[in-house]
Design a protein around this motif. Structure first.
Motif, short mmCIF file in Angstrom:
data_model
loop_
_atom_site.label_atom_id
_atom_site.label_comp_id
_atom_site.label_asym_id
_atom_site.label_seq_id
_atom_site.Cartn_x
_atom_site.Cartn_y
_atom_site.Cartn_z
N GLU A 336 -56.31 -49.06 2.76
CA GLU A 336 -57.00 -50.35 2.65
C GLU A 336 -58.31 -50.33 3.45
O GLU A 336 -59.32 -50.89 3.02
CB GLU A 336 -56.11 -51.48 3.14
CG GLU A 336 -54.95 -51.83 2.20
CD GLU A 336 -53.78 -50.85 2.32
OE1 GLU A 336 -53.82 -49.96 3.22
OE2 GLU A 336 -52.83 -50.96 1.52
N ARG A 403 -65.41 -57.73 -9.07
CA ARG A 403 -63.96 -57.81 -9.32
C ARG A 403 -63.19 -58.02 -8.03
O ARG A 403 -62.31 -58.88 -7.94
CB ARG A 403 -63.50 -56.54 -10.02
CG ARG A 403 -61.99 -56.45 -10.18
CD ARG A 403 -61.57 -55.10 -10.73
NE ARG A 403 -60.12 -54.95 -10.71
CZ ARG A 403 -59.49 -53.82 -10.99
NH1 ARG A 403 -60.18 -52.74 -11.33
NH2 ARG A 403 -58.18 -53.75 -10.95
N HIS A 404 -63.52 -57.22 -7.02
CA HIS A 404 -62.72 -57.28 -5.80
C HIS A 404 -63.06 -58.49 -4.92
O HIS A 404 -62.19 -59.02 -4.24
CB HIS A 404 -62.89 -55.98 -5.02
CG HIS A 404 -62.22 -54.81 -5.69
ND1 HIS A 404 -60.88 -54.57 -5.57
CD2 HIS A 404 -62.71 -53.85 -6.52
CE1 HIS A 404 -60.56 -53.50 -6.29
NE2 HIS A 404 -61.65 -53.05 -6.88
N HIS A 407 -61.37 -61.68 -6.85
CA HIS A 407 -59.92 -61.72 -6.78
C HIS A 407 -59.37 -61.46 -5.38
O HIS A 407 -58.15 -61.57 -5.17
CB HIS A 407 -59.32 -60.70 -7.75
CG HIS A 407 -59.52 -61.04 -9.20
ND1 HIS A 407 -58.78 -62.01 -9.83
CD2 HIS A 407 -60.40 -60.57 -10.12
CE1 HIS A 407 -59.17 -62.11 -11.09
NE2 HIS A 407 -60.16 -61.24 -11.29
N GLN A 408 -60.29 -61.15 -4.44
CA GLN A 408 -59.86 -60.85 -3.08
C GLN A 408 -58.77 -59.77 -3.06
O GLN A 408 -57.79 -59.86 -2.34
CB GLN A 408 -59.38 -62.12 -2.38
CG GLN A 408 -60.48 -63.13 -2.12
CD GLN A 408 -61.49 -62.64 -1.08
OE1 GLN A 408 -61.19 -62.57 0.11
NE2 GLN A 408 -62.69 -62.29 -1.54
N GLU A 409 -58.98 -58.77 -3.91
CA GLU A 409 -58.05 -57.64 -3.99
C GLU A 409 -58.59 -56.47 -3.18
O GLU A 409 -59.78 -56.18 -3.23
CB GLU A 409 -57.89 -57.18 -5.44
CG GLU A 409 -57.24 -58.19 -6.36
CD GLU A 409 -57.20 -57.69 -7.80
OE1 GLU A 409 -56.52 -58.33 -8.62
OE2 GLU A 409 -57.86 -56.67 -8.08
N PRO A 410 -57.74 -55.80 -2.44
CA PRO A 410 -58.21 -54.61 -1.72
C PRO A 410 -58.59 -53.51 -2.69
O PRO A 410 -57.97 -53.36 -3.75
CB PRO A 410 -57.00 -54.21 -0.86
CG PRO A 410 -55.82 -54.77 -1.58
CD PRO A 410 -56.29 -56.06 -2.20
N LEU A 411 -59.62 -52.78 -2.34
CA LEU A 411 -60.05 -51.64 -3.16
C LEU A 411 -59.24 -50.42 -2.73
O LEU A 411 -59.38 -49.93 -1.60
CB LEU A 411 -61.54 -51.38 -2.96
CG LEU A 411 -62.14 -50.14 -3.63
CD1 LEU A 411 -61.92 -50.18 -5.13
CD2 LEU A 411 -63.62 -50.02 -3.30
#
Length: 422
Positions: A336, A403-404, A407-411
């Motif tokens: 992460e 995108r990240h 969506h607050q998604e980890p890359l």
């Protein structure tokens, strides 16, 4: 002859151009790396226009980078290096980029590819390669693109590997004495990294680099004809059982040095505009002014560009400080963490390249028709920026960022090899 011969003998250079990059003197590491780079930038300015127009390789410039020790800036003092910081290295590239885009790009590529032995393993298992590099102040090339899925090594009966195949875009390798090398393992389930001399038998350099910009960076095609990779040249991998995905931090460091070139070329362009505007008057200037620098419209336009590049510099320094802190705690970084650093540096590179691509072609609005003469070479700044930025399309970078962030998604970087579940 292996790079790691016990007697530290340096392999014979690939050709006379490579020989000419060898130091004629060894200058002690400077107290101020950025000042040293700034001094070299002034030195490199002489003849830079002609080198660009001719597409000449910066042989003397690489020799000077080796003599002053700038090539070894990022290596720790404990291994014979300069012990400089990421900020020292990035700012040095930026300073040189103001006057010589090709040499600056080569120095940036040298930095993040010479770090490969330290990136593949954090425990010191690859220290012998680093020590030899610092002893000889090697300038590094790279043969490390991940895109060629046909570049597969084969086992050698005496240990190590052999490689047959072709790779494009090998920046700096034609002028380097050593180069990093990335290939797919014979089992096709992982990568291997190695460091080899560019004089190794079986390497064919095609001399086919002829782009619109960065004309001296020599990023040509190399064909491998059954090239031997000795066991001691294979780098130890310390991040798990095997390298199945991208090398940690490699692309992030690359983004920082790309950014240094973008900002440096933009600052160099604006400095040339300033000099031009102070010593002449363009056609169509505001009535009553004797020099372009007094034209209120040119003043306003110049200010817009200057303010934008100040923002890029501030962003640059902020990200460098953040990444330096992460590098100092690299042994505890998670997947992460690597993804967060990648997103941060990708955002920086995107902003800097967009700013540079906006400013460098528009400087002609301030210069006038005389500045389009070939001998003035004012288009070199845009051509260099356009060439480097084309390596990583901005639209793809913005898609990843958007995108990240949305969506607050980890890359998280996925593995490049699918597991065989049969």
């Amino acid at each position: 002859m292996t790079v790691l011969e016990k007697n530290r003998t340096i392999p014979a250079p690939r050709n006379e151009l490579v020989r000419a990059t060898r130091p004629q003197q060894i200058i002690p590491f400077p107290q101020d790396w950025v000042k040293s780079a700034r001094d070299l930038a002034k030195e490199f300015a002489a003849g830079a226009v002609q080198r660009d127009l001719e597409g000449a390789r910066p042989v003397d410039q690489i020799r000077r980078l080796r003599e002053t020790g700038l090539v070894s800036l990022l290596y720790p003092k404990s291994l014979g290096g300069g012990g400089g910081t990421l900020k020292d290295a990035a700012q040095s590239v930026l300073e040189i980029a103001k006057t010589d885009g090709s040499t600056a790009a080569l120095l940036g590529f040298n930095y993040y590819n010479s770090l490969v032995p330290l990136l593949t393993d954090y425990t010191g298992s690859n220290d012998a390669i680093v020590r030899q590099a610092t002893e000889n102040r090697f300038f590094w090339g790279n043969v490390t693109q991940y895109v060629n899925k046909e570049f597969v090594a084969q086992h050698h009966p005496d240990g190590g590997f052999t490689i047959t195949g072709t790779k494009k875009w090998n920046t700096g390798a034609p002028l380097a004495e050593v180069t990093t090398l990335l290939a797919i393992h014979p089992d096709k389930d992982r990568y291997i990294y190695a460091v080899i001399p560019t004089a190794r038998e079986g390497l064919e350099f095609h001399d086919d680099w002829d782009p619109i910009g960065l004309r001296g960076t020599d990023s040509g095609t190399i064909t491998f004809h059954n090239v031997r990779i000795l066991p001691d040249e294979v780098l130890h991998w310390g991040h798990g059982p095997a390298q199945t995905g991208p090398l940690p931090l490699w692309a992030s460091f690359g983004a920082i040095f790309y950014t240094a070139v973008f900002i440096g070329r933009t600052l160099g362009a604006l400095e040339q505009v300033r000099e031009w505007s102070l010593h002449g008057r363009r056609q169509g200037s505001y009535g009553g002014v004797s020099i372009s620098a007094d034209d209120p419209f040119i003043q306003a336009e110049f200010a817009e560009y200057w303010v934008q590049v100040q923002a890029a510099q501030a962003y640059f320094e902020k990200v460098i400080e953040s990444v330096q802190k992460q590098w100092e705690r690299r042994t505890s970084l998670t997947d992460e963490d690597y993804g967060a650093i990648a997103l941060e540096t990708l955002s920086l590179r995107t902003f800097a390249s967009r700013s540079a691509l906006h400013i460098t072609p528009r400087i002609f609005e301030l210069l006038g028709g005389r500045a389009t003469g070939r001998e003035t070479d004012f288009d070199q700044y845009w051509r260099d920026v356009r060439t480097l930025s084309s390596h990583d399309p901005e639209v793809l970078a913005r898609r990843v960022i958007g995108r990240h962030v949305l969506h607050q998604e980890p890359l998280i970087f996925p593995a490049h090899f699918k597991k065989d579940n049969s």
